[in-house]
Design a protein around this motif. Structure first.
Motif, short mmCIF file in Angstrom:
data_model
loop_
_atom_site.label_atom_id
_atom_site.label_comp_id
_atom_site.label_asym_id
_atom_site.label_seq_id
_atom_site.Cartn_x
_atom_site.Cartn_y
_atom_site.Cartn_z
N THR A 163 72.28 90.94 37.11
CA THR A 163 73.21 92.05 37.23
C THR A 163 72.84 93.19 36.28
O THR A 163 73.06 94.36 36.58
N ALA A 164 72.26 92.84 35.13
CA ALA A 164 71.92 93.85 34.13
C ALA A 164 70.82 94.80 34.59
O ALA A 164 70.68 95.89 34.03
N SER A 217 77.37 93.51 31.70
CA SER A 217 77.28 92.65 32.88
C SER A 217 78.05 91.35 32.66
O SER A 217 78.79 90.90 33.55
N ALA A 218 77.89 90.76 31.49
CA ALA A 218 78.60 89.51 31.19
C ALA A 218 80.11 89.73 31.19
O ALA A 218 80.88 88.90 31.71
N ALA A 252 73.89 87.13 34.61
CA ALA A 252 74.05 88.33 33.78
C ALA A 252 72.76 89.15 33.74
O ALA A 252 72.80 90.39 33.82
N TRP A 305 75.72 86.36 42.87
CA TRP A 305 76.26 85.19 42.21
C TRP A 305 75.36 83.97 42.46
O TRP A 305 75.13 83.17 41.56
N VAL A 310 73.28 94.02 29.34
CA VAL A 310 73.50 92.57 29.46
C VAL A 310 74.93 92.23 29.03
O VAL A 310 75.62 91.43 29.69
N LEU A 337 81.32 90.11 34.77
CA LEU A 337 81.29 88.81 35.44
C LEU A 337 82.47 87.95 35.00
O LEU A 337 83.07 87.24 35.81
N VAL A 395 74.80 81.36 33.39
CA VAL A 395 75.41 82.60 32.88
C VAL A 395 74.33 83.62 32.58
O VAL A 395 74.43 84.79 32.96
#
Length: 268
Positions: A113-114, A87-88, A110, A33, A84, A91, A106
């Motif tokens: 994380t992707a 991931s979004a 994202a 994060w 992506v 989140l 953002v």
């Protein structure tokens, strides 16, 4: 040469399953994060480009569609794009991004994380043996399924329960989002185990018995993941008393635990 075919919903679900399995543990990490907001966009871009190259190679040899399509570039593009998006959504589910989050933050979180999520997409078809696990037919129905679900849930919960993330997330998630998290903990494993065409799926769908219908088994597997999550939190002193805060912590941890439970069931 294997004939090309269009990407089907079950192909996408296989990729989502792989992406979720690799991406959820990272989502339960504060550093993700924070670094997603702090790391230079250029560094994240380089990471994405490198990951895309790896995805092209993995899509050629494995991929999220059964049988090589000989179009690994196309599969890698589809996988990265869906990663992506997934991931979004994850989140948003965990309230790590919202209306108050700037677009660049953002995108940063994202994108970071992707990276593991996309690798999960690229190896989606290899998640479970084509005919199920070796000697899986010897596992007794019903109780055996729940046993392997407990094992998978334990692997995920044991890695997350000692950390601060479930406590922080549970404290910040409101009742509506916790309810959505429970729904996601049921729907995602259901789709992974009974909809995505992994090896052994026919055996799982055809299983009979009071506890082995897809819906019943999904509910029982979540109950197992919930109990395992509560036990792990209690083991590490995260449950002082039975109240709303404790329930929120268990629900928060039960999400990754339910994904682990689904993995255990897919392996048989």
């Amino acid at each position: 040469m294997v004939a090309d075919k269009a990407t089907s919903p079950s192909d996408v679900m296989r990729g989502v399953a792989g992406g979720t399995l690799l991406g959820v543990p990272l989502l339960y990490t504060q550093e993700t994060w924070l670094h997603g907001r702090a790391v230079s966009p250029m560094v994240i871009l380089v990471g994405l480009i490198t990951t895309f190259a790896i995805n092209v190679a993995l899509s050629y040899f494995v991929g999220f569609r059964p049988g090589r399509t000989h179009r690994p570039m196309e599969d890698a593009v589809v996988g990265m794009g869906l990663s992506v998006l997934l991931s979004a959504l994850l989140l948003l589910l965990l309230d790590r991004v919202g209306q108050e989050t700037s677009p660049e933050n953002v995108l940063g979180v994202a994108a970071l994380t992707a990276i593991p999520v996309s690798l999960g997409f690229a190896v989606g078809v290899a998640l479970a043996p084509r005919g199920g696990g070796e000697k899986s037919e010897q596992i007794p129905g019903g109780g055996g399924d729940l046993l392997v679900a407990a094992g998978g849930a334990l692997v995920f919960a044991l890695n997350i329960a000692p950390t601060e993330e479930p406590i922080l997330l549970a404290a910040e998630l409101d009742g509506i989002r916790l309810g959505v998290l429970v729904v996601a903990s049921l729907v995602l494993p259901y789709l992974m185990v009974f909809y995505a065409e992994f090896g052994g799926r026919e055996h799982r769908v055809a299983s009979d018995g009071a506890t082995q219908g897809p819906l019943t088994e999904t509910l029982l597997a979540y109950a197992v993941a919930f109990v395992v999550s509560a036990a792990m939190l209690a083991l590490f002193g995260r449950l002082d008393e039975v109240d709303g805060a404790a329930t929120a912590r268990v629900v928060t941890l039960a999400f990754p635990a339910s994904i682990g439970a689904a993995l255990g069931r897919m392996l048989i």
